[in-house]
Scaffold this active site. Structure first.
Site, PDB file in Angstrom:
ATOM      1  N   SER A 299       0.821  -1.210   0.000  1.00 56.80           N
ATOM      2  CA  SER A 299       0.000   0.000   0.000  1.00 56.80           C
ATOM      3  C   SER A 299       0.850   1.253   0.000  1.00 56.80           C
ATOM      4  O   SER A 299       1.924   1.287   0.594  1.00 56.80           O
ATOM      5  CB  SER A 299      -0.905   0.026   1.232  1.00 56.80           C
ATOM      6  OG  SER A 299      -1.587   1.267   1.263  1.00 56.80           O
ATOM      7  N   LYS A 354      -4.520  -6.766   3.436  1.00 58.88           N
ATOM      8  CA  LYS A 354      -4.530  -5.613   2.519  1.00 58.88           C
ATOM      9  C   LYS A 354      -5.964  -5.280   2.103  1.00 58.88           C
ATOM     10  O   LYS A 354      -6.337  -4.106   1.968  1.00 58.88           O
ATOM     11  CB  LYS A 354      -3.666  -5.904   1.277  1.00 58.88           C
ATOM     12  CG  LYS A 354      -3.714  -4.790   0.222  1.00 58.88           C
ATOM     13  CD  LYS A 354      -3.195  -3.488   0.766  1.00 58.88           C
ATOM     14  CE  LYS A 354      -3.217  -2.268  -0.089  1.00 58.88           C
ATOM     15  NZ  LYS A 354      -3.879  -2.119  -1.302  1.00 58.88           N
ATOM     16  N   HIS A 357      -7.453  -3.417   4.885  1.00 61.06           N
ATOM     17  CA  HIS A 357      -6.866  -2.062   4.812  1.00 61.06           C
ATOM     18  C   HIS A 357      -7.668  -1.208   3.828  1.00 61.06           C
ATOM     19  O   HIS A 357      -8.034  -0.071   4.112  1.00 61.06           O
ATOM     20  CB  HIS A 357      -5.396  -2.166   4.366  1.00 61.06           C
ATOM     21  CG  HIS A 357      -4.781  -0.872   3.919  1.00 61.06           C
ATOM     22  ND1 HIS A 357      -5.053  -0.295   2.691  1.00 61.06           N
ATOM     23  CD2 HIS A 357      -3.928  -0.015   4.536  1.00 61.06           C
ATOM     24  CE1 HIS A 357      -4.390   0.850   2.584  1.00 61.06           C
ATOM     25  NE2 HIS A 357      -3.705   1.036   3.687  1.00 61.06           N
ATOM     26  N   ASN A 358      -7.944  -1.769   2.668  1.00 60.56           N
ATOM     27  CA  ASN A 358      -8.680  -0.998   1.662  1.00 60.56           C
ATOM     28  C   ASN A 358     -10.108  -0.709   2.103  1.00 60.56           C
ATOM     29  O   ASN A 358     -10.646   0.360   1.817  1.00 60.56           O
ATOM     30  CB  ASN A 358      -8.682  -1.739   0.323  1.00 60.56           C
ATOM     31  CG  ASN A 358      -7.362  -1.554  -0.409  1.00 60.56           C
ATOM     32  OD1 ASN A 358      -6.334  -1.285   0.219  1.00 60.56           O
ATOM     33  ND2 ASN A 358      -7.368  -1.702  -1.712  1.00 60.56           N
ATOM     34  N   GLU A 361      -9.879   2.042   4.348  1.00 55.42           N
ATOM     35  CA  GLU A 361      -9.575   3.202   3.471  1.00 55.42           C
ATOM     36  C   GLU A 361     -10.867   3.766   2.854  1.00 55.42           C
ATOM     37  O   GLU A 361     -11.072   4.985   2.838  1.00 55.42           O
ATOM     38  CB  GLU A 361      -8.613   2.713   2.381  1.00 55.42           C
ATOM     39  CG  GLU A 361      -8.284   3.682   1.269  1.00 55.42           C
ATOM     40  CD  GLU A 361      -7.450   2.992   0.170  1.00 55.42           C
ATOM     41  OE1 GLU A 361      -6.341   2.512   0.452  1.00 55.42           O
ATOM     42  OE2 GLU A 361      -7.923   2.933  -0.989  1.00 55.42           O
TER      43      GLU A 361
HETATM   44  C1  6PG Z   1      -3.248   1.435  -1.545  1.00 53.46           C
HETATM   45  C2  6PG Z   1      -4.542   1.606  -2.254  1.00 53.46           C
HETATM   46  C3  6PG Z   1      -4.456   1.017  -3.610  1.00 53.46           C
HETATM   47  C4  6PG Z   1      -5.568   1.524  -4.511  1.00 53.46           C
HETATM   48  C5  6PG Z   1      -6.794   0.659  -4.434  1.00 53.46           C
HETATM   49  C6  6PG Z   1      -8.073   1.404  -4.249  1.00 53.46           C
HETATM   50  O1  6PG Z   1      -3.306   0.910  -0.451  1.00 53.46           O
HETATM   51  O2  6PG Z   1      -2.212   1.829  -2.083  1.00 53.46           O
HETATM   52  O3  6PG Z   1      -5.571   0.994  -1.548  1.00 53.46           O
HETATM   53  O4  6PG Z   1      -4.359  -0.356  -3.463  1.00 53.46           O
HETATM   54  O5  6PG Z   1      -5.844   2.815  -4.299  1.00 53.46           O
HETATM   55  O6  6PG Z   1      -6.762  -0.011  -5.621  1.00 53.46           O
HETATM   56  O7  6PG Z   1      -8.881   1.182  -5.289  1.00 53.46           O
HETATM   57  P1  6PG Z   1     -10.349   1.656  -5.540  1.00 53.46           P
HETATM   58  O8  6PG Z   1     -10.668   2.856  -4.716  1.00 53.46           O
HETATM   59  O9  6PG Z   1     -10.287   2.007  -7.004  1.00 53.46           O
HETATM   60  O10 6PG Z   1     -11.207   0.479  -5.282  1.00 53.46           O
END
Ligand code: 6PG
Length: 629
Positions: A299, A354, A357-358, A361
């Site tokens: 990430s 991960k 994590h997303n 995010e």
């Molecule tokens: C990271 C991000 C990276 C990317 C994702 C998000 O941790 O560097 O999460 O992996 O930004 O692909 O993707 P979307 O918002 O397009 O689903």
């Protein structure tokens, strides 16, 4: 020898395999200093060995530290060759302490009889033949060594070492998209000699790797290819090859193409956002081919990949050890200067972490989007909103807050760029996976789900335009205390992180991964997209409890902040502003903090129409009842 990077080549193996002969030949060939480890034994060790007594770990400890110091000293000047038995893995760990990516192991390997014969012919050596058996017993086969059979002549052995170590790179990277390019430069800038490969598509993608190498001086020592076989052959065995290709089918296609060129024990690292179940399948499949597969979350976006991402590797722990020094070298560093890279667990656990994590995010981004939207409807322009958020840094700093401030300040002509960006959110699928997986695990990560669905709602732009015409919304001027909003934001983020870690905890139990939540929080404190001061705090809190809401400080904060969260949510709802993540935070807390819930009625309804039975508060035996309603 083209390389500038100094190497310590340890020639290892049991006594009698010819370590000094090879060491001296190499030293002559390259004009490099040679050291015989045996010359560094203290008197007490020499005495023991000459009496036919085997050395124990304690005897060896000081000797190994001396050799480690010697190696560290030497590489400040140049490469060197050291002959040392280095029989156990922990000895090799000591010998290479602090210089892991500079150390290369060459195991001289031979049968007991062959070595015994050689020993018998030897004179003037203090090691009696009787110790050979114990040496063979002690030898733990290294997985990261170049293994050479001593049936080959010394000249042939030196040639193998020359071809396999001095002429080859240490690490391979496939896929020179934005992330792959940044990671290659990051590896090279840490002194790692890297082979880089990008596919050759006639007339479309040609010479990508070579052109890229020529663009950046840090890649001077890199080896660039658009032919896969030559790329694989340019890497030292056991090879470490990182894939930075699109997640999904492409990973399988690349693995299939790689397979014919690989050798036993090579390691493939998938650094994309792959689904953790695909990673498990790939690990199991490649195990049948004696190839290792590490599924690693990476990430930090383009800048993180270049300057130091957060890295979440999962898979076989022994295979991880092979790639650990390289991944740690390129990872971001936490505030204590430890790498934001740590072994997560078996199978697809790295990619699972991960994925979560997303998910976190998504909710962090959505909360900031809701803050922006509220402040916009209160009447602030983007620069004014940026100014307000600037003042939040001391209490709620994060990478996402910082970039939001930058975004809001960005002008486009006379206006703000943000005002001209179409309000339809895209996604690449990881938020969807997190939502599906949390539901499967039975964990209410409601804020992640709400953030995902908020993106989906936004995507129906044409329908939203139509609905706006069809309905009269009550949106009117309203006030919002920015401090209340900050406090609501702080609390909603705590709930989001609680839900994310709760999901990790459940997955850990369910898949038997033994995840260390505090360690995961720690590697998320830098390099990654969700890095924040809150994660610094949680990395400490999670050492003591796996439910952050039980922590005394967090409890105090929730008690201080809850009213502000309630107020922000109710005010926004009254003016019909969509704040799905904030309101989920409130609803989750209201449900989770109350020992009483409405689920007794759900149970009764289920029993009424489906005879699903229910338990009674008055009967703590856990017995199930059915009523003829
Ligand atoms: C990271 C991000 C990276 C990317 C994702 C998000 O941790 O560097 O999460 O992996 O930004 O692909 O993707 P979307 O918002 O397009 O689903």
């Amino acid at each position: 020898m083209y390389r500038k990077k100094p190497l310590v080549v340890f020639i290892m193996g049991v006594s009698g395999v010819g370590k000094s002969t090879i060491g001296k030949l190499l030293s002559d060939k390259y004009n490099l200093p040679y050291f015989d480890g045996d010359d560094y034994h203290p008197e007490s060790n020499i005495k023991k060995m000459s009496q036919g007594i085997s050395l124990n770990d304690e005897d060896r400890y000081g000797w190994l530290c001396t050799l480690n110091e010697l190696a560290k000293d030497q590489i400040k000047k140049n490469s060197c060759i050291i002959a040392c038995s280095a029989l156990k893995e922990k000895y090799r760990d000591l010998l290479s302490e602090g210089i892991k990516t500079n150390v290369k192991w060459v195991l001289l390997d031979g049968s007991f009889d062959k070595v015994l014969n050689r020993m018998k012919k030897r004179r003037a050596h203090y090691m009696p033949v009787s110790l050979l058996e114990s040496q063979f017993e002690t030898l733990e086969y290294p997985i990261d060594a170049l293994k050479i059979n001593i049936e080959s002549t010394p000249k042939e052995i030196v040639k193998i070492i020359n071809d396999e170590i001095f002429k080859k790179s240490e690490f391979g990277l496939i896929g020179l998209g934005v992330m792959g390019k940044s990671l290659s430069r990051n590896l090279a800038s840490k002194g790692i000699i890297v082979s880089i490969f990008n596919r050759h598509l006639h007339g479309i993608e040609e010479n990508i790797a070579i052109d890229f190498k020529n663009e950046f001086t840090e890649l001077n020592d890199a080896l660039a290819f658009d032919d896969l076989g030559s790329f694989v052959n340019s890497i030292q065995k056991p090879r470490k090859i990182m894939l930075m290709v699109n997640a999904g089918k492409t990973v399988d296609v690349v693995v299939d193409k790689l397979l014919p060129y690989l050798s036993d024990d090579d390691v493939i690292i998938d650094g994309g956002n792959s689904h953790f179940k695909d990673t498990r399948r790939r690990i199991e499949f490649l195990r049948t081919k004696t190839i290792n597969f590490i599924g690693s979350g990476v990430s930090g976006g383009e800048e993180g990949a270049l300057k130091g991402p957060s890295i979440m590797p999962g898979g076989d722990q022994i295979a991880y050890k092979l790639v650990q020094p390289y991944l740690e070298a390129i990872a971001a560093k936490d505030k204590n200067n430890f790498p934001c890279c740590a072994y997560i667990g078996e199978y697809g656990s790295g990619h699972f972490v991960k994925m979560v994590h997303n998910g976190i995010e998504y909710a962090e981004m959505q909360l900031l989007a809701e803050v922006y939207f509220i402040l916009k409807y209160v009447g602030n322009n983007p620069s004014e909103i940026a100014d307000i958020l600037e003042g939040w840094k001391s209490k709620a700093n994060s990478y996402l807050l910082e970039i939001t401030i930058d975004i809001l300040r960005k002008k486009d002509g006379k206006g703000w760029l943000i005002d001209d960006i179409l309000d339809k959110a895209g996604n690449k699928g990881t938020g969807n996976w997190t939502t599906v997986e949390t539901a499967k695990l039975g964990i209410p990560s409601t804020m992640i789900a709400s953030a995902l669905f908020a993106r989906y709602v936004s995507s129906f732009k044409e329908e939203r335009i139509k609905m706006d015409e069809l309905y009269n919304r009550r949106v009117k001027a309203f006030n919002m205390d920015t401090n209340d909003l900050l406090e609501a934001y702080e609390l909603a983020r705590i709930v989001n992180h609680h839900q994310g870690f709760k999901m990790l905890l459940e997955a850990s139990k369910s898949y038997r991964w033994e995840l260390n939540l505090s360690k995961i929080a720690r590697i998320w404190t830098n390099g990654c997209i969700i890095r924040s001061s809150l994660l610094e705090e949680l990395s400490v809190v999670l050492r003591e409890t796996d439910n952050i809401l039980y922590d005394q400080n967090i409890r105090n904060r929730i008690n201080e902040l809850k009213l502000q969260l309630d107020s922000v949510v109710s005010k926004s709802i009254l003016v019909e502003i969509a704040i799905p993540c904030f309101s989920e935070a409130v609803n989750f807390l209201n449900g989770y903090m109350n020992s009483d819930s409405s689920a007794n009625l759900i149970q009764a309804q289920r029993d009424y129409f489906g005879a699903h039975t229910y338990q009674k508060k008055s009967d703590d035996s856990g017995k199930y009842y059915h009523t003829k309603w």
